[in-house]
Design an enzyme around this catalytic site. Structure first.
Site, PDB file in Angstrom:
ATOM      1  N   SER A 135       0.856  -1.190   0.000  1.00 35.61           N
ATOM      2  CA  SER A 135       0.000   0.000   0.000  1.00 35.61           C
ATOM      3  C   SER A 135       0.891   1.238   0.000  1.00 35.61           C
ATOM      4  CB  SER A 135      -0.861  -0.017   1.264  1.00 35.61           C
ATOM      5  OG  SER A 135      -1.474   1.231   1.499  1.00 35.61           O
ATOM      6  N   TYR A 148      -2.773  -1.361  10.151  1.00 33.89           N
ATOM      7  CA  TYR A 148      -2.744  -1.586   8.699  1.00 33.89           C
ATOM      8  C   TYR A 148      -1.395  -1.143   8.128  1.00 33.89           C
ATOM      9  CZ  TYR A 148      -4.393  -1.181   3.818  1.00 33.89           C
ATOM     10  OH  TYR A 148      -4.557  -1.296   2.462  1.00 33.89           O
TER      11      TYR A 148
HETATM   12  P1  NAD Z   1     -11.808  -5.228  -0.814  1.00 32.67           P
HETATM   13  O1  NAD Z   1     -12.225  -5.167   0.602  1.00 32.67           O
HETATM   14  O2  NAD Z   1     -12.749  -4.833  -1.878  1.00 32.67           O
HETATM   15  O3  NAD Z   1     -11.304  -6.705  -1.186  1.00 32.67           O
HETATM   16  C1  NAD Z   1     -10.531  -7.469  -0.316  1.00 32.67           C
HETATM   17  C2  NAD Z   1     -10.844  -8.931  -0.555  1.00 32.67           C
HETATM   18  O4  NAD Z   1     -10.052  -9.690   0.369  1.00 32.67           O
HETATM   19  C3  NAD Z   1     -12.322  -9.270  -0.264  1.00 32.67           C
HETATM   20  O5  NAD Z   1     -12.851 -10.067  -1.292  1.00 32.67           O
HETATM   21  C4  NAD Z   1     -12.250 -10.016   1.046  1.00 32.67           C
HETATM   22  O6  NAD Z   1     -13.274 -10.965   1.241  1.00 32.67           O
HETATM   23  C5  NAD Z   1     -10.878 -10.675   0.950  1.00 32.67           C
HETATM   24  N1  NAD Z   1     -10.381 -11.087   2.250  1.00 32.67           N
HETATM   25  C6  NAD Z   1     -10.435 -10.415   3.423  1.00 32.67           C
HETATM   26  N2  NAD Z   1      -9.928 -11.158   4.409  1.00 32.67           N
HETATM   27  C7  NAD Z   1      -9.535 -12.324   3.843  1.00 32.67           C
HETATM   28  C8  NAD Z   1      -8.918 -13.494   4.350  1.00 32.67           C
HETATM   29  N3  NAD Z   1      -8.627 -13.639   5.648  1.00 32.67           N
HETATM   30  N4  NAD Z   1      -8.623 -14.484   3.477  1.00 32.67           N
HETATM   31  C9  NAD Z   1      -8.945 -14.367   2.158  1.00 32.67           C
HETATM   32  N5  NAD Z   1      -9.546 -13.300   1.628  1.00 32.67           N
HETATM   33  C10 NAD Z   1      -9.826 -12.286   2.470  1.00 32.67           C
HETATM   34  O7  NAD Z   1     -10.493  -4.357  -0.888  1.00 32.67           O
HETATM   35  P2  NAD Z   1      -9.487  -3.975  -2.081  1.00 32.67           P
HETATM   36  O8  NAD Z   1      -9.388  -2.515  -2.095  1.00 32.67           O
HETATM   37  O9  NAD Z   1      -9.790  -4.708  -3.325  1.00 32.67           O
HETATM   38  O10 NAD Z   1      -8.143  -4.521  -1.441  1.00 32.67           O
HETATM   39  C11 NAD Z   1      -7.271  -5.429  -2.070  1.00 32.67           C
HETATM   40  C12 NAD Z   1      -5.881  -5.245  -1.493  1.00 32.67           C
HETATM   41  O11 NAD Z   1      -5.413  -3.938  -1.844  1.00 32.67           O
HETATM   42  C13 NAD Z   1      -5.803  -5.318   0.027  1.00 32.67           C
HETATM   43  O12 NAD Z   1      -4.613  -5.978   0.409  1.00 32.67           O
HETATM   44  C14 NAD Z   1      -5.743  -3.874   0.444  1.00 32.67           C
HETATM   45  O13 NAD Z   1      -5.124  -3.699   1.689  1.00 32.67           O
HETATM   46  C15 NAD Z   1      -4.936  -3.286  -0.691  1.00 32.67           C
HETATM   47  N6  NAD Z   1      -5.064  -1.830  -0.855  1.00 32.67           N
HETATM   48  C16 NAD Z   1      -6.278  -1.272  -1.129  1.00 32.67           C
HETATM   49  C17 NAD Z   1      -6.348   0.101  -1.283  1.00 32.67           C
HETATM   50  C18 NAD Z   1      -7.656   0.796  -1.603  1.00 32.67           C
HETATM   51  O14 NAD Z   1      -7.696   2.037  -1.558  1.00 32.67           O
HETATM   52  N7  NAD Z   1      -8.713   0.101  -1.956  1.00 32.67           N
HETATM   53  C19 NAD Z   1      -5.212   0.879  -1.163  1.00 32.67           C
HETATM   54  C20 NAD Z   1      -3.998   0.260  -0.884  1.00 32.67           C
HETATM   55  C21 NAD Z   1      -3.935  -1.106  -0.744  1.00 32.67           C
END
Ligand code: NAD
Length: 255
Positions: A135, A148
């Protein structure tokens, strides 16, 4: 020809958000995809739509990884790529964060990434690629997301060490560092959370001012970066964090 023709790639957290877009794009590019998540119904629906295999996988559980690997072996007989995408976010000041909350974030984000590298890294006999999802907060601080941010900093450490240790086995390991990307994580209201449309508009206005490119990122844009790091286009790149944030980390604008 697809960029991932013939390769078997497992994407964690692929039921929605960035993971879903990665699974879709990888399948379009010829990969045989394994969609993994704890959200079984949407995960199975995505897998069905793109002709992939779905596995229930809580990334923080060692036995789930073994079971997922058994499915991969049985279905495809090999694995060539992993996207450690699953993650959770909790808002709290450090002084107010209960230990259980801190440990749950570490369990999913950091331990999940470690277990993925270890499980799949051992299995990739003919080389491969691993993309870890860190991130913006893996490279700088952000108030109210201490657990986080700590877990995302740790993912960059894991990425560098894994790259060093796995290079001789032909496995490249890199990390993506997204800024604000429009998914249910960054817009809980869209996923049925509090605030509704008003909250969604406030979030958009906030990022319009904050991010030099004037908008949140799209999950499809992160998927394209994950694809680059998973295919031959990045054949001489390993151990690196790749920021995708519309310029947010570049600095502070005073005009
Ligand atoms: P999201 O919440 O839409 O998707 C996350 C997915 O991970 C979901 O389908 C959820 O069910 C799954 N998940 C959660 N816990 C889990 C577990 N224990 N085992 C398996 N699956 C699990 O979020 P996103 O934005 O698509 O996030 C994806 C990745 O990107 C994450 O690692 C998040 O930290 C990272 N990220 C997101 C952002 C943002 O702004 N959206 C920014 C930086 C990093």
């Amino acid at each position: 020809m697809g960029k991932l023709d013939g390769r078997v790639v497992l994407v964690t957290g692929a039921a929605r958000g960035q993971g879903e877009q990665e699974a879709r794009l990888f399948a379009q590019e010829g990969a045989r995809v394994v969609v993994a998540d704890v959200l079984d119904e949407p995960g199975e629906a995505v897998a069905k739509e793109i002709g992939a295999r779905y596995v229930h996988l809580d990334v923080g559980r060692e036995d789930d990884w073994q079971a997922a690997l058994a499915v991969v072996r049985e279905t495809y007989g090999r694995i060539d790529g992993l996207v450690n995408n699953a993650g959770i976010l909790r808002f709290n000041s450090l002084l107010d964060t209960p230990l259980d909350e801190f440990m749950e974030v570490v369990r999913v984000n950091q331990v999940g990434c470690f277990l993925g590298i270890r499980t799949v890294g051992r299995e990739m006999a003919q080389g491969g690629t691993i993309v870890n999802t860190a991130s913006y907060t893996g490279l700088t601080g952000m108030a109210a997301v201490g657990a986080y941010a700590a877990s995302k900093h740790a993912i960059l450490g894991l990425t560098r060490v894994a790259a060093l240790e796995l290079a001789r086995r032909g496995i490249r390991v890199n990390a993506v560092c997204p800024g604000a990307v429009d998914t249910p994580m960054s817009r809980p209201a869209a996923a049925g959370g509090a605030g509704g449309e008003e909250a969604a508009r406030a979030i958009e206005g906030f990022y319009r001012r904050l991010v030099p490119l004037g908008r949140m990122g799209r999950a499809e844009e992160v998927a394209r970066l994950a694809l680059f790091l998973s295919c031959e286009d990045s054949s001489y790149i390993t151990g690196q964090p790749f920021v995708i944030d519309g310029g947010w980390l570049a600095g502070v604008s005073v005009v």
